[in-house]
Scaffold this motif. Structure first.
Motif, PDB file in Angstrom:
ATOM      1  N   ALA A   1      -9.967  -3.592  28.838  1.00  0.00           N
ATOM      2  CA  ALA A   1      -8.906  -4.586  28.974  1.00  0.00           C
ATOM      3  C   ALA A   1      -9.431  -5.803  29.712  1.00  0.00           C
ATOM      4  O   ALA A   1     -10.470  -5.752  30.363  1.00  0.00           O
ATOM      5  N   SER A   2      -8.677  -6.897  29.572  1.00  0.00           N
ATOM      6  CA  SER A   2      -8.962  -8.116  30.323  1.00  0.00           C
ATOM      7  C   SER A   2      -7.945  -8.273  31.443  1.00  0.00           C
ATOM      8  O   SER A   2      -6.803  -7.822  31.315  1.00  0.00           O
TER       9      SER A   2
ATOM     10  N   HIS B   1      -7.448  -2.688  24.948  1.00  0.00           N
ATOM     11  CA  HIS B   1      -7.652  -3.887  24.122  1.00  0.00           C
ATOM     12  C   HIS B   1      -6.558  -4.932  24.360  1.00  0.00           C
ATOM     13  O   HIS B   1      -6.193  -5.678  23.441  1.00  0.00           O
ATOM     14  N   ARG B   2      -6.057  -5.019  25.588  1.00  0.00           N
ATOM     15  CA  ARG B   2      -5.036  -6.012  25.955  1.00  0.00           C
ATOM     16  C   ARG B   2      -5.534  -6.901  27.088  1.00  0.00           C
ATOM     17  O   ARG B   2      -6.393  -6.494  27.878  1.00  0.00           O
ATOM     18  N   PHE B   3      -4.956  -8.101  27.144  1.00  0.00           N
ATOM     19  CA  PHE B   3      -5.109  -8.984  28.305  1.00  0.00           C
ATOM     20  C   PHE B   3      -3.904  -8.664  29.199  1.00  0.00           C
ATOM     21  O   PHE B   3      -2.773  -9.058  28.883  1.00  0.00           O
TER      22      PHE B   3
ATOM     23  N   ARG C   1      -1.011 -11.081  30.261  1.00  0.00           N
ATOM     24  CA  ARG C   1      -0.151 -11.678  29.231  1.00  0.00           C
ATOM     25  C   ARG C   1       0.587 -10.655  28.389  1.00  0.00           C
ATOM     26  O   ARG C   1       1.584 -10.990  27.761  1.00  0.00           O
ATOM     27  N   GLU C   2       0.091  -9.421  28.330  1.00  0.00           N
ATOM     28  CA  GLU C   2       0.608  -8.514  27.318  1.00  0.00           C
ATOM     29  C   GLU C   2       1.204  -7.225  27.863  1.00  0.00           C
ATOM     30  O   GLU C   2       1.789  -6.452  27.102  1.00  0.00           O
TER      31      GLU C   2
ATOM     32  N   ASN D   1      -7.470  -8.857  18.633  1.00  0.00           N
ATOM     33  CA  ASN D   1      -6.405  -9.416  19.488  1.00  0.00           C
ATOM     34  C   ASN D   1      -6.869 -10.754  20.081  1.00  0.00           C
ATOM     35  O   ASN D   1      -7.834 -10.784  20.853  1.00  0.00           O
TER      36      ASN D   1
ATOM     37  N   HIS E   1     -10.025  -8.847  25.118  1.00  0.00           N
ATOM     38  CA  HIS E   1     -10.074  -7.635  25.935  1.00  0.00           C
ATOM     39  C   HIS E   1     -11.485  -7.631  26.507  1.00  0.00           C
ATOM     40  O   HIS E   1     -12.299  -8.486  26.162  1.00  0.00           O
ATOM     41  N   GLY E   2     -11.793  -6.689  27.393  1.00  0.00           N
ATOM     42  CA  GLY E   2     -13.054  -6.880  28.095  1.00  0.00           C
ATOM     43  C   GLY E   2     -13.902  -5.654  28.239  1.00  0.00           C
ATOM     44  O   GLY E   2     -13.499  -4.531  27.928  1.00  0.00           O
TER      45      GLY E   2
END
Lengths: 135, 135, 135, 135, 135, 135
Positions: free
Chosen positions: D11-12, D79-81, D84-85, E34, E38-39
């Motif tokens: 994730a970010s 796999h989300r920021f 924001r999500e 997305n 993501h990171g």
């Protein structure tokens, strides 16, 4: 203070309760219930609690810890099919929980006889699954 | 809540109690007693206990934790022969237990001065041997 | 096909060329040049090249590989200050490169005598630095 | 006894408190405050406390633990920021501490409903930084 | 002989080809597409080929390798959203393959100017996925 | 360029050549020859060689690689006693070498049919022992 030593052994197990029907075992354990067994590189961590001795600077002599751990666990478990070759797993299902508890039962009295207080047995079945046993 | 930061340092040590005869040191520590020393990539984990600050969302500012850890431990210990170059290991045997306790003694007052509660110092000598120090 | 076996040893070294002045050594090796030495948990990987034997299914008997590796490398290097206790490091700077090459020189003739083709010696000084030697 | 299961998600996040000025965020979080975000391979460990069931030999059915963990954490976070999500990170700074606490809040009621006692959520942001949450 | 140095950086990316329609990106890259990103904790390994210098015993000065790697890769990539902040990823999809190749392109001329032969760039996106680039 | 994907499976094996007498198997394989089997968490790495596609930026679609690897290797091997349940290990001794070669034989034609060039199969039996197969 705690001091912890890690060792590995390779063994097979099958998650099967002999008191249950095959379909009950299948429902409970899924593919772990294959009676032919499957295997793991188990990792065991043994933690001893105490204060460092003022002369030696050691909580417990690691050579003695290693000797107890090898005699009670690594030698009897390594390269074995636990359900068939290691008591009590002929009648106790060798889940990670039950293997960890059996390791505790094998180590604690020997370590107590050497004046070492066993604090924890940790057993990794894989990198992603482990159990901590405190008694 | 606990927050833990890990760092590494490379150092030499010899397990030798200067108050004991060479053969006593040999019996106690085995090959660890080689007076020329041998070395490890030590890994230290420092755990701080607290609640996240409502504004920052942090238990403790990790930049400050890193600064204390480097000044008190990494800089003086890294690339040193502990017995010869880092007090008190000229007179205290640098077992893993005693090194962990010394790290606690160096970190705790500085962290307390910054209002951080040190919970645990964990020190790995190798992947297979570590010590947890809580005071 | 290649088969690779990994072992560890703990040793001290100092990066110091006796032919250079102290300030030259300092400029070249930085803190690695501390003459008291510092240490690492070295990890060595030895790779043998060949085809699996049709009867045994093995490229080379791992018990024999382990025996050669212990006799030639682990026993002489483990728990030693390389510069002072292990030839040729009294005159050859024990950089990771030179230690890896020396391991090759110690293993290759013995393995060749057992009909095993040594393909690579890999030596990790830390998780973040390693050397591969092919001759 | 504790049983622990490990999972990963990518994730970010950006460490930014929307109530603070940009220069205050910069002073507090350094490069972590880049509003475009940066990312990690987060590792989460979930520990359940209990005694092994006498029939199954298990503290808790790992298939059910995995299902809860995936539904409540891995699927919404992976796999989300996060800022924001994923609520509440639009208004709660997604520090490692706050992410771990949110994971606790998402898991604990579901596990309690299945009669499992959640003991600890551990969250690694990197190998060198982790948080333990007990409530 | 090869010498390899490992470093880490944390970054965000989105696998999105700006020349494709959203549904085409979705079909090609799945959840990696997305657009918020993501990171990962990327791990990069840089391998230099050569013979150890007879005086220094080193294939290449690791302090200089580290300096080049930090200036060309770690500083510009770490804590960034690659698609938005690091050229050429505004127009080149930052798959693991393309990031590895870009790292090669940034390192090779600088290392060649210092007489070092770059042999391989390895880039881990996670422990379970990595790319090797040789040109 | 190479892209490598890692997966795990847990299986049992016994190193026993049915054409040999028990004492010959014992001499050849030691404790690995226990006919009840013992087990490992095997780790397999599959490397594909190629150039990144100019549109997708990928050497090969990792979703397709994963599908082939699961169908041909993970599903048939995971949670199985290889000697009894997976051909050809009823007649081919499941040494690490032979398992790696069998994985190659299962993967190569399927990958070739999808225009992917298999470069290497690496199989870890433990962290300390692995095999590389190139054909």
């Amino acid at each position: 203070m705690l001091i912890t030593r890690r060792e590995e052994f390779s063994a097979s197990h099958a998650c099967l309760n002999p008191a249950l029907a095959p379909e009950e075992n299948r429902a409970l354990y899924g593919e772990d219930s294959n009676p032919n067994g499957h295997g793991h590189n188990y990792v065991v961590e043994v933690s001893i609690e105490g204060d460092p001795d003022p002369v030696s600077g050691m909580v417990f002599d690691l050579k003695r810890l290693k000797a107890v751990l090898h005699r009670q666990v690594i030698e009897p478990f390594d390269h074995r099919f636990l359900n068939r070759e290691v008591a009590p797993f002929d009648r106790v299902v060798p889940t990670t929980e039950n293997i960890a508890r059996e390791i505790w039962r094998r180590l604690e009295p020997e370590l107590a006889a050497e004046k070492a207080r066993l604090h924890r047995v940790r057993l990794y079945e894989t990198e992603d699954l482990y159990v901590d046993c405190f008694e």
